[in-house]
Design a protein around this motif. Structure first.
Motif, PDB file in Angstrom:
ATOM      1  N   ASP A   1       7.013  -0.113  -3.456  1.00 29.10           N
ATOM      2  CA  ASP A   1       7.050  -0.489  -4.647  1.00 29.10           C
ATOM      3  C   ASP A   1       5.416  -0.484  -4.901  1.00 29.10           C
ATOM      4  O   ASP A   1       4.570  -0.840  -4.411  1.00 29.10           O
ATOM      5  CB  ASP A   1       7.188  -2.193  -5.152  1.00 29.10           C
ATOM      6  CG  ASP A   1       7.100  -3.073  -5.799  1.00 29.10           C
ATOM      7  OD1 ASP A   1       6.623  -1.965  -7.032  1.00 29.10           O
ATOM      8  OD2 ASP A   1       7.324  -3.490  -6.272  1.00 29.10           O
ATOM      9  N   LEU A   2       5.644   0.899  -5.776  1.00 32.05           N
ATOM     10  CA  LEU A   2       3.784   1.267  -6.463  1.00 32.05           C
ATOM     11  C   LEU A   2       3.622   0.707  -6.933  1.00 32.05           C
ATOM     12  O   LEU A   2       2.424  -0.146  -6.763  1.00 32.05           O
ATOM     13  CB  LEU A   2       3.932   2.798  -7.385  1.00 32.05           C
ATOM     14  CG  LEU A   2       3.560   3.920  -7.428  1.00 32.05           C
ATOM     15  CD1 LEU A   2       3.670   5.549  -7.650  1.00 32.05           C
ATOM     16  CD2 LEU A   2       2.711   2.627  -9.052  1.00 32.05           C
ATOM     17  N   LEU A   3       4.165  -0.074  -8.292  1.00 33.96           N
ATOM     18  CA  LEU A   3       2.939  -1.141  -8.584  1.00 33.96           C
ATOM     19  C   LEU A   3       2.284  -2.500  -7.992  1.00 33.96           C
ATOM     20  O   LEU A   3       1.350  -2.609  -8.370  1.00 33.96           O
ATOM     21  CB  LEU A   3       4.093  -1.701  -9.388  1.00 33.96           C
ATOM     22  CG  LEU A   3       3.757  -0.480 -10.718  1.00 33.96           C
ATOM     23  CD1 LEU A   3       4.762  -1.525 -12.057  1.00 33.96           C
ATOM     24  CD2 LEU A   3       2.597   0.131 -11.602  1.00 33.96           C
ATOM     25  N   LYS A   4       2.962  -2.892  -6.668  1.00 33.64           N
ATOM     26  CA  LYS A   4       2.747  -3.562  -5.826  1.00 33.64           C
ATOM     27  C   LYS A   4       1.860  -3.423  -5.097  1.00 33.64           C
ATOM     28  O   LYS A   4       0.527  -3.987  -4.964  1.00 33.64           O
ATOM     29  CB  LYS A   4       4.034  -4.204  -5.203  1.00 33.64           C
ATOM     30  CG  LYS A   4       3.437  -4.944  -3.570  1.00 33.64           C
ATOM     31  CD  LYS A   4       4.887  -5.307  -3.442  1.00 33.64           C
ATOM     32  CE  LYS A   4       4.647  -6.506  -2.490  1.00 33.64           C
ATOM     33  NZ  LYS A   4       5.524  -6.684  -1.146  1.00 33.64           N
ATOM     34  N   ALA A   5       1.939  -1.806  -4.670  1.00 29.95           N
ATOM     35  CA  ALA A   5       1.022  -1.520  -3.388  1.00 29.95           C
ATOM     36  C   ALA A   5      -0.653  -1.166  -4.413  1.00 29.95           C
ATOM     37  O   ALA A   5      -1.856  -1.558  -4.213  1.00 29.95           O
ATOM     38  CB  ALA A   5       1.078   0.388  -3.072  1.00 29.95           C
ATOM     39  N   LYS A   6      -0.780  -0.823  -5.591  1.00 31.05           N
ATOM     40  CA  LYS A   6      -1.540  -0.650  -6.675  1.00 31.05           C
ATOM     41  C   LYS A   6      -2.517  -2.263  -6.687  1.00 31.05           C
ATOM     42  O   LYS A   6      -3.722  -2.153  -7.042  1.00 31.05           O
ATOM     43  CB  LYS A   6      -1.111  -0.048  -7.924  1.00 31.05           C
ATOM     44  CG  LYS A   6      -2.780  -0.260  -9.020  1.00 31.05           C
ATOM     45  CD  LYS A   6      -2.026   0.704  -9.725  1.00 31.05           C
ATOM     46  CE  LYS A   6      -3.623   1.101 -10.897  1.00 31.05           C
ATOM     47  NZ  LYS A   6      -3.083   1.812 -12.543  1.00 31.05           N
ATOM     48  N   LYS A   7      -1.499  -3.223  -6.826  1.00 28.80           N
ATOM     49  CA  LYS A   7      -2.141  -4.453  -7.056  1.00 28.80           C
ATOM     50  C   LYS A   7      -2.959  -5.180  -5.887  1.00 28.80           C
ATOM     51  O   LYS A   7      -3.991  -6.141  -5.735  1.00 28.80           O
ATOM     52  CB  LYS A   7      -1.000  -5.305  -7.222  1.00 28.80           C
ATOM     53  CG  LYS A   7      -1.448  -7.055  -8.090  1.00 28.80           C
ATOM     54  CD  LYS A   7      -0.589  -7.377  -8.423  1.00 28.80           C
ATOM     55  CE  LYS A   7      -0.787  -8.916  -8.495  1.00 28.80           C
ATOM     56  NZ  LYS A   7       0.008 -10.605  -8.879  1.00 28.80           N
ATOM     57  N   ILE A   8      -1.623  -5.005  -4.126  1.00 34.72           N
ATOM     58  CA  ILE A   8      -2.927  -4.882  -3.483  1.00 34.72           C
ATOM     59  C   ILE A   8      -4.072  -4.536  -3.069  1.00 34.72           C
ATOM     60  O   ILE A   8      -5.049  -5.370  -2.832  1.00 34.72           O
ATOM     61  CB  ILE A   8      -1.699  -4.741  -2.471  1.00 34.72           C
ATOM     62  CG1 ILE A   8      -0.775  -6.099  -1.962  1.00 34.72           C
ATOM     63  CG2 ILE A   8      -2.811  -4.924  -0.456  1.00 34.72           C
ATOM     64  CD1 ILE A   8       0.411  -5.041  -1.166  1.00 34.72           C
ATOM     65  N   LEU A   9      -4.497  -3.479  -3.517  1.00 38.25           N
ATOM     66  CA  LEU A   9      -5.633  -2.594  -3.220  1.00 38.25           C
ATOM     67  C   LEU A   9      -6.625  -3.102  -4.467  1.00 38.25           C
ATOM     68  O   LEU A   9      -7.809  -2.966  -3.948  1.00 38.25           O
ATOM     69  CB  LEU A   9      -5.476  -0.858  -3.915  1.00 38.25           C
ATOM     70  CG  LEU A   9      -4.244  -0.067  -3.059  1.00 38.25           C
ATOM     71  CD1 LEU A   9      -4.154   1.164  -3.182  1.00 38.25           C
ATOM     72  CD2 LEU A   9      -4.741   0.195  -1.515  1.00 38.25           C
ATOM     73  N   GLU A  10      -5.954  -2.888  -5.629  1.00 36.58           N
ATOM     74  CA  GLU A  10      -7.063  -3.879  -6.901  1.00 36.58           C
ATOM     75  C   GLU A  10      -7.407  -5.361  -6.157  1.00 36.58           C
ATOM     76  O   GLU A  10      -9.077  -5.382  -6.311  1.00 36.58           O
ATOM     77  CB  GLU A  10      -6.777  -4.305  -8.422  1.00 36.58           C
ATOM     78  CG  GLU A  10      -6.419  -2.367  -8.781  1.00 36.58           C
ATOM     79  CD  GLU A  10      -6.236  -3.217  -9.988  1.00 36.58           C
ATOM     80  OE1 GLU A  10      -4.579  -4.303 -10.080  1.00 36.58           O
ATOM     81  OE2 GLU A  10      -5.282  -1.705 -10.346  1.00 36.58           O
ATOM     82  N   GLU A  11      -7.243  -6.411  -5.434  1.00 37.37           N
ATOM     83  CA  GLU A  11      -6.966  -7.963  -4.942  1.00 37.37           C
ATOM     84  C   GLU A  11      -8.117  -6.993  -3.853  1.00 37.37           C
ATOM     85  O   GLU A  11      -8.986  -7.912  -3.430  1.00 37.37           O
ATOM     86  CB  GLU A  11      -5.709  -8.449  -4.948  1.00 37.37           C
ATOM     87  CG  GLU A  11      -4.874  -8.819  -5.236  1.00 37.37           C
ATOM     88  CD  GLU A  11      -3.538  -8.954  -4.902  1.00 37.37           C
ATOM     89  OE1 GLU A  11      -3.760  -9.306  -3.206  1.00 37.37           O
ATOM     90  OE2 GLU A  11      -2.781 -10.118  -5.781  1.00 37.37           O
ATOM     91  N   MET A  12      -8.060  -6.067  -3.047  1.00 39.00           N
ATOM     92  CA  MET A  12      -8.678  -6.093  -1.015  1.00 39.00           C
ATOM     93  C   MET A  12     -10.184  -5.557  -2.074  1.00 39.00           C
ATOM     94  O   MET A  12     -11.202  -6.277  -1.322  1.00 39.00           O
ATOM     95  CB  MET A  12      -8.056  -4.849  -0.572  1.00 39.00           C
ATOM     96  CG  MET A  12      -6.458  -5.166  -0.510  1.00 39.00           C
ATOM     97  SD  MET A  12      -6.367  -4.012   0.950  1.00 39.00           S
ATOM     98  CE  MET A  12      -7.313  -4.019   2.834  1.00 39.00           C
ATOM     99  N   VAL A  13      -9.799  -4.874  -3.485  1.00 45.26           N
ATOM    100  CA  VAL A  13     -11.318  -3.980  -4.015  1.00 45.26           C
ATOM    101  C   VAL A  13     -11.724  -5.711  -3.744  1.00 45.26           C
ATOM    102  O   VAL A  13     -12.939  -5.233  -3.978  1.00 45.26           O
ATOM    103  CB  VAL A  13     -11.179  -2.847  -4.628  1.00 45.26           C
ATOM    104  CG1 VAL A  13     -12.607  -3.093  -5.668  1.00 45.26           C
ATOM    105  CG2 VAL A  13     -10.352  -2.147  -3.971  1.00 45.26           C
ATOM    106  N   ALA A  14     -11.379  -6.054  -5.181  1.00 45.12           N
ATOM    107  CA  ALA A  14     -11.959  -7.269  -5.596  1.00 45.12           C
ATOM    108  C   ALA A  14     -12.656  -8.219  -4.529  1.00 45.12           C
ATOM    109  O   ALA A  14     -14.220  -9.241  -5.051  1.00 45.12           O
ATOM    110  CB  ALA A  14     -11.249  -7.745  -7.288  1.00 45.12           C
ATOM    111  N   ALA A  15     -11.852  -8.794  -3.898  1.00 44.57           N
ATOM    112  CA  ALA A  15     -12.413  -9.448  -2.527  1.00 44.57           C
ATOM    113  C   ALA A  15     -13.433  -9.582  -1.439  1.00 44.57           C
ATOM    114  O   ALA A  15     -14.624 -10.152  -0.855  1.00 44.57           O
ATOM    115  CB  ALA A  15     -11.223  -9.606  -1.542  1.00 44.57           C
TER     116      ALA A  15
END
Length: 280
Positions: A194-208
């Motif tokens: 799931d491309l959009l899910k993967a992108k969201k996870i990466l964004e969450e990791m960067v923000a955390a």
């Protein structure tokens, strides 16, 4: 004996004193005076030079070296002037010194090249002690910048002494010159993920991650549809001291988080097909 002494009359002694002793004595005294006064003047010039250079915030090693060269040149003029007062042919002496200097210069070309490069490094300061740089085919932290060589300490704690000519004659990459750096990472996922899910996870990791700066804003985007993966670029900005920590931690956490979320990270594969012939 009395007959020999009688050969020198009072007038001869007086003429000898007037023609030789007094002029030579005056010349010797004048030569000593020139040397003493010249040395005092040289000391004054060097003190002024030292004060001016200290205000310019140049490296102490460079200041000491330039001061020594200036002192040698000025004292050479003082000595030549003193010898000239004594009647010594200083023209021949200067010619001999010039020829000797030329011969020494030709025989020490590489050393002079390193010396000139060392002066340029100390004047223009492309790096300072403690900076992590890449130059002359090696990378490491700067330990000492000398007149002829620069000492570097590699990440695995090896000491490397590099001629200054090799450093100044090529590209110099100073990783410590700026307060912030951008971490460039590539994260691949499978085509069936799931491309959009993967992108969201990466964004969450960067923000955390508190070490990642809000400005400039991090960049996360699909960069390539590769042979076996869809590749994201992840480019956050961090303080220079946090560069490697963020890079290593983020890479590890991506694998752990993707495993938890069921997102596959592909690896290169090769399909081998065997075909039977009629003779088999």
């Amino acid at each position: 004996m009395e007959e020999k002494l009688s050969l020198f009359s009072a007038s001869d002694v007086e003429r000898y004193i007037n023609d030789y002793a007094i002029p030579w004595g005056i010349n010797i005294l004048m030569a000593i005076a020139i040397y003493v006064v010249g040395k005092i003047v040289v000391g004054f010039i060097l003190s002024v030079f030292r004060r001016l250079m200290s205000k310019s915030k140049y490296d102490d090693m460079l200041v000491d070296f330039l001061e020594a060269i200036l002192s040698a040149i000025l004292m050479l003029f003082v000595i030549v002037a003193s010898l000239d007062q004594l009647g010594v042919d200083t023209t021949s002496l200067v010619a001999i010194l010039g020829a000797a200097g030329l011969a020494i210069g030709l025989s020490l070309q590489d050393s002079l090249k390193n010396f000139a490069a060392g002066v340029m490094l100390l004047v223009f300061k492309p790096f300072k002690s403690g900076d992590f740089v890449e130059a002359a085919g090696t990378a490491g932290s700067i330990v000492k910048i000398g007149i002829f060589t620069t000492t570097m300490n590699t990440p695995d704690n090896k000491e490397i002494i590099v001629p200054n000519g090799n450093i100044y004659g090529g590209n110099i990459t100073n990783y410590s010159a700026r307060d912030t750096r951008r971490v460039d990472m590539v994260v691949g996922i499978g085509y069936d993920a799931d491309l959009l899910k993967a992108k969201k996870i990466l964004e969450e990791m960067v923000a955390a991650d508190d070490r990642i700066l809000a400005e400039p804003a991090p960049k996360i985007a699909v960069s390539e549809l590769a042979d076996s993966s869809v590749n994201f670029i992840v480019r956050p900005w961090v303080n220079s001291a946090d560069f490697w920590g963020v890079k290593f931690d983020f890479t590890e956490n991506v694998k752990l988080r993707f495993d938890e979320e069921g997102i596959s990270i592909p690896f290169p594969q090769m399909d081998v097909h065997l075909h039977k012939t009629d003779s088999e």
